[in-house]
Design an enzyme around this catalytic site. Structure first.
Site, PDB file in Angstrom:
ATOM      1  N   ASP A  74       2.513   5.207  -5.523  1.00 55.31           N
ATOM      2  CA  ASP A  74       1.812   6.448  -5.171  1.00 55.31           C
ATOM      3  C   ASP A  74       2.653   7.661  -5.574  1.00 55.31           C
ATOM      4  O   ASP A  74       3.505   8.128  -4.834  1.00 55.31           O
ATOM      5  CB  ASP A  74       1.516   6.463  -3.669  1.00 55.31           C
ATOM      6  CG  ASP A  74       0.698   7.687  -3.279  1.00 55.31           C
ATOM      7  OD1 ASP A  74       0.490   8.563  -4.138  1.00 55.31           O
ATOM      8  OD2 ASP A  74       0.275   7.762  -2.108  1.00 55.31           O
ATOM      9  N   GLU A  94      -2.289   6.209  -8.039  1.00 50.89           N
ATOM     10  CA  GLU A  94      -3.184   7.226  -7.463  1.00 50.89           C
ATOM     11  C   GLU A  94      -3.063   8.533  -8.219  1.00 50.89           C
ATOM     12  O   GLU A  94      -1.977   8.978  -8.559  1.00 50.89           O
ATOM     13  CB  GLU A  94      -2.829   7.443  -5.988  1.00 50.89           C
ATOM     14  CG  GLU A  94      -3.696   8.501  -5.310  1.00 50.89           C
ATOM     15  CD  GLU A  94      -3.416   8.634  -3.809  1.00 50.89           C
ATOM     16  OE1 GLU A  94      -3.188   7.589  -3.159  1.00 50.89           O
ATOM     17  OE2 GLU A  94      -3.414   9.766  -3.304  1.00 50.89           O
ATOM     18  N   ASP A 125       0.846  -1.205   0.000  1.00 49.03           N
ATOM     19  CA  ASP A 125       0.000   0.000   0.000  1.00 49.03           C
ATOM     20  C   ASP A 125       0.878   1.250   0.000  1.00 49.03           C
ATOM     21  O   ASP A 125       1.897   1.304   0.715  1.00 49.03           O
ATOM     22  CB  ASP A 125      -0.855  -0.055   1.281  1.00 49.03           C
ATOM     23  CG  ASP A 125      -1.958   0.987   1.312  1.00 49.03           C
ATOM     24  OD1 ASP A 125      -2.459   1.361   0.240  1.00 49.03           O
ATOM     25  OD2 ASP A 125      -2.339   1.401   2.436  1.00 49.03           O
TER      26      ASP A 125
HETATM   27  O1  G3H Z   1      -4.483   3.006   2.255  1.00 52.52           O
HETATM   28  C1  G3H Z   1      -5.198   2.836   3.268  1.00 52.52           C
HETATM   29  C2  G3H Z   1      -6.433   3.568   3.475  1.00 52.52           C
HETATM   30  O2  G3H Z   1      -6.708   4.484   2.522  1.00 52.52           O
HETATM   31  C3  G3H Z   1      -7.033   3.643   4.819  1.00 52.52           C
HETATM   32  O3  G3H Z   1      -7.778   4.813   5.117  1.00 52.52           O
HETATM   33  O4  G3H Z   1      -7.411   4.825   7.560  1.00 52.52           O
HETATM   34  O5  G3H Z   1      -9.160   6.228   6.524  1.00 52.52           O
HETATM   35  O6  G3H Z   1      -9.444   3.767   6.605  1.00 52.52           O
HETATM   36  P1  G3H Z   1      -8.507   4.904   6.526  1.00 52.52           P
HETATM   37 ZN    ZN Z   2      -4.677   5.054   1.477  1.00 51.02          ZN
END
Ligand code: G3H
Ligand code: ZN
Length: 282
Positions: free
Chosen positions: A103, A133, A81
């Site tokens: 990203d 993104e 991520d």
């Molecule tokens: O990449 C991870 C998310 O976008 C988590 O977002 O912490 O608001 O659930 P959140």
């Molecule tokens: Zn995120």
């Protein structure tokens, strides 16, 4: 079983639901996420960010998450991520991650396109899915604070970006934020629909913590096939630990401390999988 994320998103696209992607940092969170998917018979995305890899040790956390994915009877994609580093992407691809997110959203459009193309060139020969993104999803990944959305994704740029990069999935900014929302979250659904109309790949909505059931359902109609959830799991973890600790402190019982926290996080994930429509789809 470990599967490519693209496969999982293609099934979601075909059947009109979304997959849940949940962030892990350690053993307990991973267990909670995978158990929830198994209990709900749901396909699953387990994701780790750069900071989680640094915190837990990238070899240890990767081995743990991949082992859980391989062992599980439900389809599980293992996803990197929010990475801005090509060497990290290369490392994860070599380790067996089945998806990565490059990203470049903080960069000007042309530089984001160039960086994303490099990530695709690294991942694609290995059959690894690439998410990118466009637009700015504000807020820190690991520390929740109240935010207001800025820098929404332009539908025209999204079309251009996906054509130029050949990414498999696109994360969009349509009023979503990381962490807690300032006031009632307001998603720009007209913008989401326009992006969906112009972009053929599955859309990703980061910052799904705190969105109403109606907002989630409306986003699925607008082409969202992956929701990222992190903060709500951390809230469940901290709340359960704070609740358990005063009662258990004298016994220094490690499983006794973490077991209720795992159950609390599992409950959050199960609820999300039902809401996203992926329960029963494994
Ligand atoms: O990449 C991870 C998310 O976008 C988590 O977002 O912490 O608001 O659930 P959140
Ligand atoms: Zn995120």
């Amino acid at each position: 079983m470990l599967v490519p994320m693209a496969e999982l998103l293609a099934a979601a696209q075909r059947e009109g639901y979304a997959a849940g992607a949940f962030n892990t940092y350690n053993l307990e969170i991973t267990r909670a996420i995978v158990r929830a998917a198994e209990a709900q018979q749901a396909p699953l995305i387990v994701q780790v960010g750069s900071s989680a890899l640094r915190y837990a040790g990238r070899e240890a956390l990767t081995a743990l998450v991949l082992a859980e994915a391989q062992r599980s009877p439900v389809p599980v994609a293992v996803h990197l991520d929010h990475s801005a580093k090509l060497d990290e992407i290369r490392w994860c691809v070599e380790q067996g991650f089945t998806s990565v997110m490059i990203d470049g959203s903080a960069l000007p459009l042309a530089e984001n396109i160039a960086l994303t193309r490099e990530a695709v060139a690294i991942a694609r020969p290995h059959g690894v899915t690439v998410e990118a993104e466009l637009g700015s999803i504000v807020g820190e990944e690991d520390r929740a604070a109240e935010r207001e959305a800025v820098g929404l994704t332009s539908p025209a740029q999204a079309e251009q970006f996906v054509q130029a990069t050949a990414v498999d999935a696109l994360a969009v900014a349509v009023g979503n934020v990381h962490g807690f929302y300032k006031g009632e979250p307001k998603l720009d659904t007209a913008r989401l629909d326009e992006i969906h109309r112009r972009v053929p790949v599955p859309l990703v909505l980061h910052g799904a913590s705190g969105l109403s059931d109606a907002a989630i359902q409306r986003s699925i109609q607008g082409g969202v096939r992956k929701f990222n959830v992190n903060t709500e799991l951390r809230v469940a973890l901290f709340t359960a630990l704070a609740d358990t600790l005063p009662r258990i402190h004298a016994h220094y019982d490690v499983p006794g401390l973490f077991t209720p926290a795992i159950a609390a996080m599992q409950a959050v994930v199960e609820e999300k999988l039902q809401l996203f429509g992926s329960a029963g789809k494994a």
